[in-house]
Design a protein around this motif. Sequence first.
Motif, PDB file in Angstrom:
ATOM      1  N   LEU A  93     -11.783  -6.694  -1.272  1.00 56.65           N
ATOM      2  CA  LEU A  93     -10.666  -5.821  -1.616  1.00 56.65           C
ATOM      3  C   LEU A  93      -9.360  -6.611  -1.620  1.00 56.65           C
ATOM      4  CD1 LEU A  93      -9.570  -3.021  -2.280  1.00 56.65           C
ATOM      5  CD2 LEU A  93      -9.507  -2.554   0.189  1.00 56.65           C
ATOM      6  N   VAL A  94      -9.205  -7.521  -0.677  1.00 54.46           N
ATOM      7  CA  VAL A  94      -7.992  -8.346  -0.633  1.00 54.46           C
ATOM      8  C   VAL A  94      -7.867  -9.157  -1.920  1.00 54.46           C
ATOM      9  CG1 VAL A  94      -6.836 -10.260   0.544  1.00 54.46           C
ATOM     10  CG2 VAL A  94      -7.976  -8.491   1.883  1.00 54.46           C
ATOM     11  N   GLN A  95      -8.975  -9.744  -2.364  1.00 62.22           N
ATOM     12  CA  GLN A  95      -8.935 -10.551  -3.586  1.00 62.22           C
ATOM     13  C   GLN A  95      -8.607  -9.685  -4.803  1.00 62.22           C
ATOM     14  OE1 GLN A  95      -9.063 -13.955  -3.848  1.00 62.22           O
ATOM     15  NE2 GLN A  95      -8.335 -13.454  -5.881  1.00 62.22           N
ATOM     16  N   ARG A  96      -9.211  -8.507  -4.885  1.00 61.50           N
ATOM     17  CA  ARG A  96      -8.926  -7.622  -6.018  1.00 61.50           C
ATOM     18  C   ARG A  96      -7.482  -7.143  -6.004  1.00 61.50           C
ATOM     19  NH1 ARG A  96     -13.164  -3.156  -5.805  1.00 61.50           N
ATOM     20  NH2 ARG A  96     -13.312  -3.732  -3.644  1.00 61.50           N
TER      21      ARG A  96
ATOM     22  N   ARG B 114      -4.873  -0.488   3.862  1.00 60.81           N
ATOM     23  CA  ARG B 114      -3.861  -0.991   4.797  1.00 60.81           C
ATOM     24  C   ARG B 114      -4.275  -2.329   5.397  1.00 60.81           C
ATOM     25  NH1 ARG B 114      -1.969   4.518   7.937  1.00 60.81           N
ATOM     26  NH2 ARG B 114      -0.582   5.224   6.279  1.00 60.81           N
ATOM     27  N   HIS B 115      -5.548  -2.473   5.696  1.00 59.35           N
ATOM     28  CA  HIS B 115      -6.059  -3.741   6.235  1.00 59.35           C
ATOM     29  C   HIS B 115      -5.835  -4.866   5.216  1.00 59.35           C
ATOM     30  CE1 HIS B 115      -8.625  -6.427   8.535  1.00 59.35           C
ATOM     31  NE2 HIS B 115      -9.272  -6.692   7.426  1.00 59.35           N
ATOM     32  N   ALA B 116      -6.147  -4.608   3.955  1.00 60.60           N
ATOM     33  CA  ALA B 116      -5.960  -5.603   2.904  1.00 60.60           C
ATOM     34  C   ALA B 116      -4.477  -5.921   2.706  1.00 60.60           C
ATOM     35  CB  ALA B 116      -6.585  -5.116   1.596  1.00 60.60           C
ATOM     36  N   LEU B 117      -3.628  -4.894   2.741  1.00 64.44           N
ATOM     37  CA  LEU B 117      -2.184  -5.112   2.601  1.00 64.44           C
ATOM     38  C   LEU B 117      -1.654  -5.976   3.740  1.00 64.44           C
ATOM     39  CD1 LEU B 117      -1.080  -1.547   1.466  1.00 64.44           C
ATOM     40  CD2 LEU B 117      -0.910  -3.647   0.096  1.00 64.44           C
TER      41      LEU B 117
ATOM     42  N   GLY C  59       0.437 -11.076   5.633  1.00 64.28           N
ATOM     43  CA  GLY C  59       0.266 -12.256   6.473  1.00 64.28           C
ATOM     44  C   GLY C  59       0.169 -13.542   5.669  1.00 64.28           C
ATOM     45  N   ASP C  60      -0.391 -13.434   4.462  1.00 61.03           N
ATOM     46  CA  ASP C  60      -0.510 -14.600   3.576  1.00 61.03           C
ATOM     47  C   ASP C  60       0.796 -14.892   2.841  1.00 61.03           C
ATOM     48  OD1 ASP C  60      -3.160 -14.861   4.319  1.00 61.03           O
ATOM     49  OD2 ASP C  60      -3.958 -13.907   2.503  1.00 61.03           O
ATOM     50  N   GLY C  61       1.795 -14.032   3.041  1.00 58.75           N
ATOM     51  CA  GLY C  61       3.100 -14.258   2.420  1.00 58.75           C
ATOM     52  C   GLY C  61       3.216 -13.771   0.989  1.00 58.75           C
ATOM     53  N   LEU C  62       2.250 -12.982   0.508  1.00 59.07           N
ATOM     54  CA  LEU C  62       2.293 -12.491  -0.867  1.00 59.07           C
ATOM     55  C   LEU C  62       3.163 -11.245  -1.015  1.00 59.07           C
ATOM     56  CD1 LEU C  62      -1.450 -12.946  -1.855  1.00 59.07           C
ATOM     57  CD2 LEU C  62       0.492 -14.362  -2.552  1.00 59.07           C
TER      58      LEU C  62
ATOM     59  N   GLY D 113       9.343   0.332   0.263  1.00 60.36           N
ATOM     60  CA  GLY D 113       7.926   0.036   0.083  1.00 60.36           C
ATOM     61  C   GLY D 113       7.674  -1.461   0.084  1.00 60.36           C
ATOM     62  N   ARG D 114       6.586  -1.846  -0.523  1.00 57.69           N
ATOM     63  CA  ARG D 114       6.209  -3.258  -0.559  1.00 57.69           C
ATOM     64  C   ARG D 114       6.656  -3.892  -1.868  1.00 57.69           C
ATOM     65  NH1 ARG D 114       2.277  -0.645   2.242  1.00 57.69           N
ATOM     66  NH2 ARG D 114       1.770  -1.549   4.266  1.00 57.69           N
ATOM     67  N   ILE D 115       7.085  -5.155  -1.746  1.00 55.36           N
ATOM     68  CA  ILE D 115       7.458  -5.914  -2.938  1.00 55.36           C
ATOM     69  C   ILE D 115       6.667  -7.215  -2.957  1.00 55.36           C
ATOM     70  CG2 ILE D 115       9.791  -4.959  -3.077  1.00 55.36           C
ATOM     71  CD1 ILE D 115      10.729  -7.776  -2.010  1.00 55.36           C
ATOM     72  N   VAL D 116       6.546  -7.785  -4.139  1.00 52.42           N
ATOM     73  CA  VAL D 116       5.877  -9.073  -4.284  1.00 52.42           C
ATOM     74  C   VAL D 116       6.833 -10.140  -3.763  1.00 52.42           C
ATOM     75  CG1 VAL D 116       4.906 -10.722  -5.919  1.00 52.42           C
ATOM     76  CG2 VAL D 116       4.580  -8.272  -6.288  1.00 52.42           C
ATOM     77  N   ARG D 117       6.370 -10.907  -2.798  1.00 52.24           N
ATOM     78  CA  ARG D 117       7.188 -11.951  -2.185  1.00 52.24           C
ATOM     79  C   ARG D 117       6.887 -13.318  -2.789  1.00 52.24           C
ATOM     80  NH1 ARG D 117       6.909 -13.347   4.173  1.00 52.24           N
ATOM     81  NH2 ARG D 117       8.431 -15.014   4.165  1.00 52.24           N
ATOM     82  N   ALA D 118       5.630 -13.533  -3.188  1.00 49.29           N
ATOM     83  CA  ALA D 118       5.213 -14.802  -3.792  1.00 49.29           C
ATOM     84  C   ALA D 118       4.055 -14.516  -4.727  1.00 49.29           C
ATOM     85  CB  ALA D 118       4.796 -15.794  -2.715  1.00 49.29           C
ATOM     86  N   LEU D 119       3.880 -15.363  -5.717  1.00 50.77           N
ATOM     87  CA  LEU D 119       2.773 -15.200  -6.651  1.00 50.77           C
ATOM     88  C   LEU D 119       1.535 -15.901  -6.108  1.00 50.77           C
ATOM     89  CD1 LEU D 119       4.663 -15.778 -10.013  1.00 50.77           C
ATOM     90  CD2 LEU D 119       4.061 -13.614  -8.922  1.00 50.77           C
ATOM     91  N   PRO D 120       0.355 -15.309  -6.326  1.00 54.29           N
ATOM     92  CA  PRO D 120      -0.874 -15.946  -5.849  1.00 54.29           C
ATOM     93  C   PRO D 120      -1.153 -17.221  -6.629  1.00 54.29           C
ATOM     94  CG  PRO D 120      -1.399 -14.016  -7.164  1.00 54.29           C
ATOM     95  CD  PRO D 120       0.100 -14.059  -7.026  1.00 54.29           C
ATOM     96  N   ASN D 121      -1.923 -18.097  -5.993  1.00 50.08           N
ATOM     97  CA  ASN D 121      -2.350 -19.316  -6.680  1.00 50.08           C
ATOM     98  C   ASN D 121      -3.245 -18.942  -7.850  1.00 50.08           C
ATOM     99  OD1 ASN D 121      -1.032 -20.979  -4.836  1.00 50.08           O
ATOM    100  ND2 ASN D 121      -2.780 -20.954  -3.447  1.00 50.08           N
ATOM    101  N   PRO D 122      -3.192 -19.713  -8.941  1.00 46.30           N
ATOM    102  CA  PRO D 122      -4.067 -19.392 -10.077  1.00 46.30           C
ATOM    103  C   PRO D 122      -5.527 -19.512  -9.682  1.00 46.30           C
ATOM    104  CG  PRO D 122      -2.783 -21.402 -10.485  1.00 46.30           C
ATOM    105  CD  PRO D 122      -2.372 -20.879  -9.160  1.00 46.30           C
ATOM    106  N   PRO D 123      -6.411 -18.726 -10.329  1.00 47.50           N
ATOM    107  CA  PRO D 123      -7.840 -18.800  -9.998  1.00 47.50           C
ATOM    108  C   PRO D 123      -8.377 -20.187 -10.299  1.00 47.50           C
ATOM    109  CG  PRO D 123      -7.491 -17.413 -11.923  1.00 47.50           C
ATOM    110  CD  PRO D 123      -6.141 -17.816 -11.409  1.00 47.50           C
ATOM    111  N   GLN D 124      -9.297 -20.640  -9.452  1.00 46.06           N
ATOM    112  CA  GLN D 124      -9.896 -21.961  -9.626  1.00 46.06           C
ATOM    113  C   GLN D 124     -10.979 -21.899 -10.692  1.00 46.06           C
ATOM    114  OE1 GLN D 124     -11.209 -23.333  -5.841  1.00 46.06           O
ATOM    115  NE2 GLN D 124      -9.153 -23.450  -4.993  1.00 46.06           N
ATOM    116  N   GLN D 125     -11.021 -22.924 -11.512  1.00 48.67           N
ATOM    117  CA  GLN D 125     -12.040 -23.009 -12.555  1.00 48.67           C
ATOM    118  C   GLN D 125     -13.316 -23.574 -11.962  1.00 48.67           C
ATOM    119  OE1 GLN D 125     -11.580 -21.789 -15.561  1.00 48.67           O
ATOM    120  NE2 GLN D 125      -9.456 -21.270 -15.065  1.00 48.67           N
ATOM    121  N   PRO D 126     -14.496 -22.993 -12.284  1.00 47.45           N
ATOM    122  CA  PRO D 126     -15.753 -23.498 -11.726  1.00 47.45           C
ATOM    123  C   PRO D 126     -16.113 -24.862 -12.272  1.00 47.45           C
ATOM    124  CG  PRO D 126     -16.148 -21.533 -13.088  1.00 47.45           C
ATOM    125  CD  PRO D 126     -14.684 -21.822 -13.093  1.00 47.45           C
TER     126      PRO D 126
END
Length: 149
Positions: free
Chosen positions: A80-83, A117-120, A125-128, A136-149
């Motif tokens: 859920l956190v990843q999604r 709430r757990h995922a949020l 905690g990850d700084g996102l 409410g909540r705002i985006v603090r940082a952008l996630p790293n791009p997905p890794q290519q296999p």
Amino acid sequence: MAQANARGTYLVIAASLRRDIEAGRFSGRLLPSEAELGASKQVSRNTVRRALKSLESEGLIESTPGIGWRVPEGSDRRSLVQRMTDLIRDDALAVGDSYPSEARLCERFERSRTAVRHALAQMEGDGLLAVIHGKGRIVRALPNPPQQP
């Protein structure tokens, strides 16, 4: 034996199982029994059950009484956190943009408010994400791009 740490042994076991699930190892199949997992990880059955309950709250696995734990077929194997992290990228949110409310996230991901709430909290905690009182909540940082296999 799973190494105990400050986060808790059950979280270490949950992380190991999460990696296996996300890799597709258990797709559509039953997970080993609680007793088998406990024996292989050299921990008590209660510790294994706590790890499995954690994964259930993330929506990665489900329990069928009398049958066991399994990964639902065709399910999105990402946590859920990843999604919810991918939502930032998918909805093209920028730093400073509002993040969807808990109610909308529950509806979108079909998960309980507790799981959301757990995922949020993990994303905060990850700084996102950041919480702005009254806004409410705002985006603090952008996630790293997905890794290519």
